[in-house]
Motif scaffolding. Structure first.
Motif, PDB file in Angstrom:
ATOM      1  N   ALA A  14      14.726  -4.370 -12.502  1.00  0.00           N
ATOM      2  CA  ALA A  14      14.822  -3.532 -13.695  1.00  0.00           C
ATOM      3  C   ALA A  14      13.532  -3.556 -14.520  1.00  0.00           C
ATOM      4  CB  ALA A  14      16.001  -3.969 -14.552  1.00  0.00           C
ATOM      5  N   GLU A  15      12.756  -4.615 -14.386  1.00  0.00           N
ATOM      6  CA  GLU A  15      11.510  -4.737 -15.136  1.00  0.00           C
ATOM      7  C   GLU A  15      10.325  -4.084 -14.422  1.00  0.00           C
ATOM      8  OE1 GLU A  15      11.445  -8.879 -17.298  1.00  0.00           O
ATOM      9  OE2 GLU A  15      12.152  -9.103 -15.228  1.00  0.00           O
ATOM     10  N   THR A  37      10.492   2.418  -7.163  1.00  0.00           N
ATOM     11  CA  THR A  37      11.605   1.967  -7.995  1.00  0.00           C
ATOM     12  C   THR A  37      12.231   3.118  -8.767  1.00  0.00           C
ATOM     13  OG1 THR A  37      10.127   1.420  -9.833  1.00  0.00           O
ATOM     14  CG2 THR A  37      10.639  -0.352  -8.276  1.00  0.00           C
TER      15      THR A  37
END
Length: 156
Positions: A14-15, A37
């Motif tokens: 998520a980062e 991503t």
């Protein structure tokens, strides 16, 4: 799926935003895939040769330079019951060396059956085009890397 945060320096998917390289490590060849991503998609990229298990870091450096990944994913070979096998430590060592050399987060994902799935995918392709055994093996490794990277993107 198995993420080892110690290797990823505490980072999570998520980062991360950008390209990810996935590796299907083997003693003779390393299948490589590239993913994003943002779209959670991956594609087979290439196959790198290993000489007696010695990684050619120059080739990997060229890929890192070209794709500028924000993270790396390495397939972790485990038995079907989840236990480690003899080759598991080789893949872990490769992942640790990747992270240390390129200072990027490295995620491990169980790669059970990724080569079998890639083999099945290529059987469909082989019906329309005959390939030499060597080319087929190389395609297999790149597709296995794509499968494990796709699985990581979809589930991380």
């Amino acid at each position: 799926m198995l993420n080892l945060h110690a290797l990823a320096h505490g980072r999570t998917k998520a980062e991360l935003s950008g390209s990810i390289l996935g590796f299907d490590y083997g003693l003779a060849r390393i299948g490589v895939a590239v993913g994003q991503t943002i779209s959670d998609t991956a594609s087979p990229l290439c196959v790198l040769r290993n000489q007696d298990g010695q990684v050619d870091w120059k080739d990997i450096s060229l890929l890192i330079q070209e794709w500028q990944p924000v993270g790396l994913v390495v397939g972790l070979p485990l038995r079907l019951n989840g236990d480690e096998q003899a080759f598991t430590q080789n893949a872990r060592k490769f992942a640790q060396r990747l992270g240390g050399r390129y200072n990027l987060p490295v995620f491990l994902i169980e790669e059970q059956l990724s080569s079998i799935a890639a083999e099945q995918r290529l059987q469909v392709t082989d019906k329309t085009a005959k390939k030499s055994r060597n080319n087929r093996d190389m395609l297999l490794d790149a597709h296995a890397a794509q499968i494990l990277l796709s699985n990581w993107l979809e589930t991380a």
